[in-house]
Design an enzyme around this catalytic site. Structure first.
Site, PDB file in Angstrom:
ATOM      1  N   LYS A  25       0.840  -1.221   0.000  1.00 30.89           N
ATOM      2  CA  LYS A  25       0.000   0.000   0.000  1.00 30.89           C
ATOM      3  C   LYS A  25       0.869   1.261   0.000  1.00 30.89           C
ATOM      4  O   LYS A  25       0.631   2.167  -0.777  1.00 30.89           O
ATOM      5  CB  LYS A  25      -0.889   0.062   1.249  1.00 30.89           C
ATOM      6  CG  LYS A  25      -1.918  -1.024   1.363  1.00 30.89           C
ATOM      7  CD  LYS A  25      -2.912  -0.715   2.483  1.00 30.89           C
ATOM      8  CE  LYS A  25      -2.294  -0.619   3.865  1.00 30.89           C
ATOM      9  NZ  LYS A  25      -1.756  -1.895   4.393  1.00 30.89           N
ATOM     10  N   ARG A 100      -9.674   1.706   8.511  1.00 29.13           N
ATOM     11  CA  ARG A 100      -9.264   0.362   8.911  1.00 29.13           C
ATOM     12  C   ARG A 100     -10.377  -0.358   9.659  1.00 29.13           C
ATOM     13  O   ARG A 100     -10.202  -1.518  10.043  1.00 29.13           O
ATOM     14  CB  ARG A 100      -8.052   0.452   9.812  1.00 29.13           C
ATOM     15  CG  ARG A 100      -6.741   0.044   9.136  1.00 29.13           C
ATOM     16  CD  ARG A 100      -5.673   0.232  10.162  1.00 29.13           C
ATOM     17  NE  ARG A 100      -4.475  -0.501   9.962  1.00 29.13           N
ATOM     18  CZ  ARG A 100      -3.345   0.035   9.513  1.00 29.13           C
ATOM     19  NH1 ARG A 100      -3.312   1.271   9.103  1.00 29.13           N
ATOM     20  NH2 ARG A 100      -2.257  -0.693   9.457  1.00 29.13           N
ATOM     21  N   ARG A 139      11.282  -5.642   5.170  1.00 26.24           N
ATOM     22  CA  ARG A 139      11.100  -4.210   4.884  1.00 26.24           C
ATOM     23  C   ARG A 139      12.085  -3.340   5.661  1.00 26.24           C
ATOM     24  O   ARG A 139      12.295  -3.529   6.852  1.00 26.24           O
ATOM     25  CB  ARG A 139       9.667  -3.809   5.245  1.00 26.24           C
ATOM     26  CG  ARG A 139       9.426  -2.307   5.145  1.00 26.24           C
ATOM     27  CD  ARG A 139       7.991  -1.950   4.985  1.00 26.24           C
ATOM     28  NE  ARG A 139       7.159  -2.257   6.127  1.00 26.24           N
ATOM     29  CZ  ARG A 139       5.848  -2.062   6.154  1.00 26.24           C
ATOM     30  NH1 ARG A 139       5.233  -1.593   5.084  1.00 26.24           N
ATOM     31  NH2 ARG A 139       5.148  -2.378   7.229  1.00 26.24           N
ATOM     32  N   ARG A 172      11.143  -1.192  11.047  1.00 25.63           N
ATOM     33  CA  ARG A 172      10.061  -0.757  11.945  1.00 25.63           C
ATOM     34  C   ARG A 172       9.908  -1.725  13.108  1.00 25.63           C
ATOM     35  O   ARG A 172       9.876  -2.942  12.898  1.00 25.63           O
ATOM     36  CB  ARG A 172       8.739  -0.675  11.170  1.00 25.63           C
ATOM     37  CG  ARG A 172       8.567   0.646  10.465  1.00 25.63           C
ATOM     38  CD  ARG A 172       7.342   0.655   9.588  1.00 25.63           C
ATOM     39  NE  ARG A 172       6.127   0.176  10.236  1.00 25.63           N
ATOM     40  CZ  ARG A 172       4.937   0.210   9.670  1.00 25.63           C
ATOM     41  NH1 ARG A 172       4.786   0.722   8.458  1.00 25.63           N
ATOM     42  NH2 ARG A 172       3.873  -0.242  10.294  1.00 25.63           N
ATOM     43  N   ARG A 183      -0.685  -7.917  13.931  1.00 28.11           N
ATOM     44  CA  ARG A 183      -1.179  -6.951  12.929  1.00 28.11           C
ATOM     45  C   ARG A 183      -2.005  -7.650  11.851  1.00 28.11           C
ATOM     46  O   ARG A 183      -3.012  -7.126  11.393  1.00 28.11           O
ATOM     47  CB  ARG A 183       0.003  -6.201  12.301  1.00 28.11           C
ATOM     48  CG  ARG A 183       0.653  -5.236  13.294  1.00 28.11           C
ATOM     49  CD  ARG A 183       1.977  -4.716  12.794  1.00 28.11           C
ATOM     50  NE  ARG A 183       1.848  -3.936  11.586  1.00 28.11           N
ATOM     51  CZ  ARG A 183       2.783  -3.858  10.636  1.00 28.11           C
ATOM     52  NH1 ARG A 183       3.914  -4.519  10.765  1.00 28.11           N
ATOM     53  NH2 ARG A 183       2.578  -3.118   9.581  1.00 28.11           N
TER      54      ARG A 183
HETATM   55  P1  AMP Z   1       0.682   1.206   9.198  1.00 26.48           P
HETATM   56  O1  AMP Z   1       1.904   2.040   8.999  1.00 26.48           O
HETATM   57  O2  AMP Z   1      -0.456   1.643   8.312  1.00 26.48           O
HETATM   58  O3  AMP Z   1       0.961  -0.272   9.109  1.00 26.48           O
HETATM   59  O4  AMP Z   1       0.185   1.487  10.701  1.00 26.48           O
HETATM   60  C1  AMP Z   1       1.011   1.204  11.817  1.00 26.48           C
HETATM   61  C2  AMP Z   1       0.160   1.130  13.071  1.00 26.48           C
HETATM   62  O5  AMP Z   1      -0.481   2.383  13.295  1.00 26.48           O
HETATM   63  C3  AMP Z   1      -0.975   0.125  13.031  1.00 26.48           C
HETATM   64  O6  AMP Z   1      -0.547  -1.181  13.364  1.00 26.48           O
HETATM   65  C4  AMP Z   1      -1.929   0.717  14.065  1.00 26.48           C
HETATM   66  O7  AMP Z   1      -1.473   0.466  15.378  1.00 26.48           O
HETATM   67  C5  AMP Z   1      -1.789   2.213  13.806  1.00 26.48           C
HETATM   68  N1  AMP Z   1      -2.761   2.689  12.791  1.00 26.48           N
HETATM   69  C6  AMP Z   1      -2.480   3.202  11.552  1.00 26.48           C
HETATM   70  N2  AMP Z   1      -3.592   3.572  10.910  1.00 26.48           N
HETATM   71  C7  AMP Z   1      -4.624   3.291  11.755  1.00 26.48           C
HETATM   72  C8  AMP Z   1      -6.037   3.420  11.649  1.00 26.48           C
HETATM   73  N3  AMP Z   1      -6.632   3.900  10.536  1.00 26.48           N
HETATM   74  N4  AMP Z   1      -6.784   3.027  12.713  1.00 26.48           N
HETATM   75  C9  AMP Z   1      -6.209   2.533  13.840  1.00 26.48           C
HETATM   76  N5  AMP Z   1      -4.892   2.364  13.986  1.00 26.48           N
HETATM   77  C10 AMP Z   1      -4.092   2.740  12.956  1.00 26.48           C
END
Ligand code: AMP
Length: 231
Positions: A25, A100, A139, A172, A183
């Site tokens: 993404k 999400r 990654r 990360r 996740r």
């Molecule tokens: P990502 O970089 O999109 O994988 O997001 C990393 C982490 O941020 C996720 O595992 C969640 O803990 C939090 N997070 C990101 N976007 C959201 C969202 N829309 N709703 C809730 N938690 C989020």
């Protein structure tokens, strides 16, 4: 003429990227945003910035993100609404990692209606868990520009260093195997119902996310061009 050479090409709507962690993404959303000259809004990046700056929101989100769980809607919705309401989103924007949950999707629908935006369309990156695991454990992200590499499939020229700006690459903390499992579970339980939600709205465009980055990119641009014409 390539899209990159046509700065007048406006998308004029929101694009949502839907897919499990590691589906590509971030990589693809950035490409689309760059080509159309519109903002790339990653709620994960925004939250990581809050964590880095130790804001009130960051302090609340940090332990939740470290466990690989979703941050509560009450914290995320305000943050994204403030961002979408800024004038640079008026010609469209790319959402990466939001919505999400179905609650977030309903909220977004209402917010866009209120601001007179067209209905968003969704790029759904589909792929299985073995590929995801390889992508996530491999990654590495540049601390300076956010460029994403993969030590197995797309390594930098020099280990640990970004090809573009020499920035340090980092792994990360939530890309470690135990957190990845959490996740992926959060995706299955809370986010995957959005596939049906957007399919029912006729907004969903499935793309095979296991294909190479250029192949996915080509298909994504085709969908975007079609959606631009569908006024
Ligand atoms: P990502 O970089 O999109 O994988 O997001 C990393 C982490 O941020 C996720 O595992 C969640 O803990 C939090 N997070 C990101 N976007 C959201 C969202 N829309 N709703 C809730 N938690 C989020």
């Amino acid at each position: 003429m390539a899209l990159e050479e046509r700065p007048d090409a406006k998308l004029d709507r929101g694009v949502i990227f839907l897919g499990p962690p590691g589906s590509g993404k971030g990589t693809q959303a950035k490409e689309l945003a760059k080509a159309y000259g519109i903002p790339h809004l990653s709620t994960g990046d925004m939250l990581r910035e809050h964590v880095g700056k130790a804001t009130t929101l960051g302090l609340q989100a940090k332990p939740i993100m470290e466990r690989g769980e979703l941050v509560p809607d009450s914290l995320v919705l305000k943050m994204i609404a403030e961002r979408i309401e800024r004038p640079d989103c008026s010609h469209g924007f790319v959402l990466d990692g939001f919505p999400r949950t179905v609650t977030q999707a309903r909220y977004l629908g209402e917010l866009l209606k209120q601001h007179g935006y067209k209905a968003p369309f969704v790029i759904h990156l589909v792929l299985g868990s073995s590929v995801l695991l390889r992508r996530l454990t491999g990654r590495r992200t540049c601390k300076v520009c956010g460029e994403i590499y993969n030590i197995y499939d797309r390594p930098p020229k020099v280990e640990g260093i970004c090809d573009k700006d020499g920035g340090e690459l980092f792994h990360r903390p939530d890309d470690r195997e135990d957190v990845i499992a959490e996740r992926l579970q959060a995706y299955d339980k809370q986010t995957s119902p959005l596939v049906e939600y957007y399919r029912r709205l006729g907004a969903l465009h499935d793309i095979d996310g296991a294909k190479s980055v250029p192949e996915v990119k080509a298909q994504m641009f085709q969908v975007a061009a079609e959606m631009r014409e569908a006024r």
